[in-house]
Structures are given as structure tokens and as C-alpha cells.
Design an enzyme around this catalytic site. Structure first.
Site, mmCIF file in Angstrom:
data_model
loop_
_atom_site.group_PDB
_atom_site.id
_atom_site.type_symbol
_atom_site.label_atom_id
_atom_site.label_comp_id
_atom_site.label_asym_id
_atom_site.label_seq_id
_atom_site.Cartn_x
_atom_site.Cartn_y
_atom_site.Cartn_z
ATOM 1 N N ASP A 1 -20.108 -122.952 -13.253
ATOM 2 C CA ASP A 1 -19.379 -122.182 -14.471
ATOM 3 C C ASP A 1 -19.851 -120.826 -14.254
ATOM 4 O O ASP A 1 -19.935 -120.288 -13.380
ATOM 5 C CB ASP A 1 -19.734 -122.741 -15.749
ATOM 6 C CG ASP A 1 -18.653 -122.413 -16.752
ATOM 7 O OD1 ASP A 1 -17.487 -123.161 -16.892
ATOM 8 O OD2 ASP A 1 -19.008 -121.330 -17.450
ATOM 9 N N HIS B 1 -17.125 -130.968 -13.895
ATOM 10 C CA HIS B 1 -17.616 -129.714 -13.838
ATOM 11 C C HIS B 1 -19.036 -129.625 -14.350
ATOM 12 O O HIS B 1 -19.572 -128.674 -13.941
ATOM 13 C CB HIS B 1 -16.738 -129.050 -15.200
ATOM 14 C CG HIS B 1 -17.148 -127.623 -15.423
ATOM 15 N ND1 HIS B 1 -16.944 -126.793 -14.354
ATOM 16 C CD2 HIS B 1 -17.551 -126.907 -16.290
ATOM 17 C CE1 HIS B 1 -17.033 -125.555 -14.837
ATOM 18 N NE2 HIS B 1 -17.465 -125.728 -16.025
ATOM 19 N N TYR C 1 -16.884 -113.660 -21.913
ATOM 20 C CA TYR C 1 -15.291 -113.763 -21.353
ATOM 21 C C TYR C 1 -14.755 -112.533 -21.479
ATOM 22 O O TYR C 1 -14.231 -112.074 -20.622
ATOM 23 C CB TYR C 1 -14.583 -114.895 -21.879
ATOM 24 C CG TYR C 1 -14.966 -116.338 -21.494
ATOM 25 C CD1 TYR C 1 -14.192 -117.134 -20.573
ATOM 26 C CD2 TYR C 1 -16.006 -117.096 -22.123
ATOM 27 C CE1 TYR C 1 -14.511 -118.382 -20.226
ATOM 28 C CE2 TYR C 1 -16.365 -118.510 -21.696
ATOM 29 C CZ TYR C 1 -15.505 -118.974 -20.944
ATOM 30 O OH TYR C 1 -16.014 -120.447 -20.305
#
Length: 393
Positions: free
Chosen positions: A167, A358, A301
Site C-alpha cells: 500500500d 492486500h 492521499y
């Protein structure tokens, strides 16, 4: 400036636990369409069950004590250029092997330090996550995360080390490779690899190979999953990339809102992992009780996009130091594996797995640790890459 190491124990106050229970008691749930299942997001029945258990059954103190007993935790002040001094929380599990390779494990969102696999590593809580202090100024993105990580490793006496991440941890590890390799960062490994995509203008040779060699059935399935994520799995990313403060009010004020937002990722992004209620709620509680609050964790982000632009995820993927990949079938963007070796000249290790998603470090830690041992152990392509260090545990 880097401060002295201070021992740390998680110690959430009784008043914070009481406030959480009160907020859970006052939860107002939305309605739900008949037979909605999981197509619309986190199912109402699941969230109701977790909220009730979080309020009346789950005991944070048990898990707080377990984390404190099992993980040697510390904090340290680290000065980041343009952002002042931040107090950083980390785990430092020293190996009994004198020649062990220093490895820094870097988590992402919605992960935390508890994902780190059973390996002798440094695992920090990124600024704004867990029990690390959050940045207070705009512009704290992957470059600053890498600077924080590197300065921590130097402060611990590791002037040469390797990195692992998935990630955001993958992007940060790659940034470490670019900024501090090969002098300090000798190699890196990721379980969320990215590669350049075939394109008639920017990547014509890759496109030609793709057209000439075609796709296997496994390639087609991997591309199908990529397309599915592109169409139905990126809503969270665009909200966090564009309006993180708006989302933050729900995450900071409503434990049910936080639960719904993150729980959806836990079941969608794993390979049918059988989450227990206590596992889910410990994951949520670390976000809820985090030093800065859960809203701080999503700002990376926004900062990353505004610092680097829309194409940032798929730019500057090559590194001058060796990289290893672990491929898990339920990763978010599982591109055809051959694309990676076609595009990345310093890719020295690849391992494909039948299970895992993930959160591989949490779902299948043995598989991930096994890959690290193969990559850095005797006979592996990165054996003794850190001078004087030939052990790995």
C-alpha cells in the site's frame, strides 16, 4: 534534530473508552435495500453486530495489554524539513543474530504497525497514524514519510538497511530507494508491486510484447480484477484525495462511521480471510484511539496527488537498487506478472502465491516472511547486500 529513544506503552484513558461506548450507544444506523448484500458497501447486519460487540463485549484492555506485552515499543522526536519536530511511535524488535539484516516495515492505509510480520524489524507508525504525532502543515506526502523513516533508521544505528512495504508502504519504500539508495537503502521488497502499462506512445515495446505473446488464463483473471477495482473499488480514494476534511468529521466523531469505512476494505481487499470480531475491533480501536484521530490518516492521499499529479502512482517505478516482488492473487491491482520483468530492470526476486490479498503481512505472514528469507537469505539474489550482514532473523 533527532531526540532520544523513549520506551512506550499504549495507555488509553478510561474516559476515552467511556466516550467510545457512549457514542456507540447513540449510533443511528441507515436503512438498507433488500438483498443489498455487499454490493452497496458494508452490510448493515455486519456493522450492527460489530457496533453492539464493540459496546458490550469487546475488551480493549485485553488487547492493549497484549500489544504492550508482545511488542517492544518506543517513541522518538524526529525533525522533518519544513515540518518541525514530530514524535514518532515505532516497534524495534532486535534480532539475537549479530549479523541480522536491518529491515524497516512500512504500513499503509487502512493499516497500522500491528500488520508487521513476525520478523526482526523496525516498524513505525507513520506520522498521523496510530500513536505517532500527525503533521500540522500542508504538504506532508511520501517524500516526508520517507525522510521520517530514514532518519529513524539512522537514529537506531542502521546506516545501511532494506525496506519492505505494501500500500503506501510500497510507495514510501520506493521513495527511500530513490532518495537514500544505494548508500543507505540497499534493496527493497513489496507485496503491492506496480508496473508501467502497455501504451502505443509511452510504452510501445511493452505493448508490442503484450500483443505478440498474448495473455494466459491467469493473466486474463488478473486483468479482470484490475478492471473491477478501477470500476467499483476506487471511490474511497477519490474522496480521500480530494476532500479529506469533509470525510474526517464522520471518521473522528462516529465510531460506526469509522467502522463502516474501514471494515469494507478489510473484507473486500483480503482473500476470504476469516476475520474474528476481536481482530476487526482491535484494528478499528487503534484508529479510533490514535493520537491525532482517524481523520489524520487519510490526508496523505490529498498531499500525494497535489504534490505529484494524477500519474504519480505509475511514474518513476524503476529504482537503482534491487527490488523483490511477492504476488498475491487478491491484491488490488494484480497486473500480469510478466509485465513487471519487462519494465523493471532491477527486479531480482519474484514469488507468486495461491492465497493472500492486500494485507498479506497480516493475512499470510508466513508466506511474506518466507519470501523475505528467500530474497535476503543465503543463496538468495540479495544475500549479504548489507555489508557484514548475512542473517535475516
Amino acid at each position: 534534530m533527532t531526540g532520544e529513544e523513549q520506551p512506550f506503552k499504549i495507555a488509553v484513558s478510561d474516559s476515552e473508552i467511556d466516550l467510545l461506548r457512549k457514542k456507540l450507544e447513540l449510533t443511528r444506523f441507515p436503512d438498507e435495500l433488500e438483498e443489498a448484500g455487499r454490493a452497496y458497501g458494508a452490510p448493515l447486519a455486519d456493522v450492527r453486530r460489530f457496533v453492539e460487540y464493540w459496546r458490550n463485549g469487546y475488551d480493549w484492555r485485553i488487547h492493549e495489554a497484549k500489544l504492550n506485552d508482545e511488542l517492544p515499543q518506543f517513541t522518538r522526536d524526529i525533525e522533518i524539513q519544513g515540518h518541525g519536530v514530530l514524535n514518532i511511535h515505532y516497534i524495534h524488535q532486535k534480532s539475537q543474530a549479530v549479523d541480522a539484516i536491518p529491515l524497516v516495515f512500512i504500513h499503509g492505509w487502512p493499516g497500522s504497525f500491528i500488520e508487521h510480520p513476525s520478523f526482526h524489524v523496525v516498524a513505525l507508525s507513520l506520522p498521523g497514524y496510530g500513536f505517532s504525532e500527525a503533521p500540522k502543515k500542508k504538504g506532508f506526502e511520501v517524500a516526508q514519510m520517507a525522510e521520517t523513516t530514514h532518519k529513524l533508521m539512522l537514529a537506531l544505528g542502521y546506516s545501511e538497511y532494506v525496506a519492505q512495504g505494501g500500500d503506501w508502504g510500497s510507495a514510501i519504500a520506493r521513495e527511500l530507494a530513490h532518495r537514500y539508495g544505494p548508500k543507505h537503502v540497499k534493496a527493497w521488497h513489496t507485496n503491492m508491486p506496480l508496473t508501467y502499462l502497455p501504451h502505443p506512445v509511452s510504452r510501445p515495446l511493452l505493448l508490442l510484447k503484450h500483443l505478440l505473446l498474448g495473455n494466459t488464463a491467469k493473466d486474463k483473471e488478473r486483468l479482470r480484477r484490475c478492471e473491477e477495482f478501477e470500476k467499483t473499488g476506487q471511490g474511497y480514494m477519490w474522496e480521500q484525495t480530494t476532500q479529506p476534511q469533509t470525510l474526517g468529521y464522520s471518521l473522528a466523531d462516529s465510531p460506526a462511521g469509522l467502522l463502516g469505512w474501514i471494515y469494507e476494505k478489510l473484507y473486500r481487499w483480503t482473500d476470504d480471510y476469516k476475520w474474528t470480531e476481536d481482530e476487526v475491533l482491535t484494528w478499528m480501536s487503534i484508529y479510533w484511539f490514535s493520537r491525532a484521530g482517524p481523520a489524520a490518516s487519510v490526508r496523505i492521499y490529498y498531499e500525494f496527488l497535489h504534490a505529484r499529479g494524477q500519474g504519480a502512482w505509475f511514474s518513476n517505478l524503476e529504482t537503482a537498487i534491487p527490488v523483490g516482488h511477492s504476488y498475491f492473487p487478491k491484491e488490488l491491482l494484480p497486473f500480469p506478472i510478466k509485465w513487471f520483468s519487462w519494465s523493471l530492470p532491477n527486479l531480482v526476486f519474484e514469488s507468486e502465491h495461491e492465497f493472500g490479498g492486500h494485507f498479506a503481512a497480516y493475512e499470510v505472514p508466513g508466506a511474506l516472511v518466507g519470501d523475505l528469507r528467500k530474497m535476503f537469505g543465503k543463496g538468495g539474489p540479495a544475500f549479504a547486500i548489507v555489508p557484514g550482514k548475512t542473517g535475516y532473523a
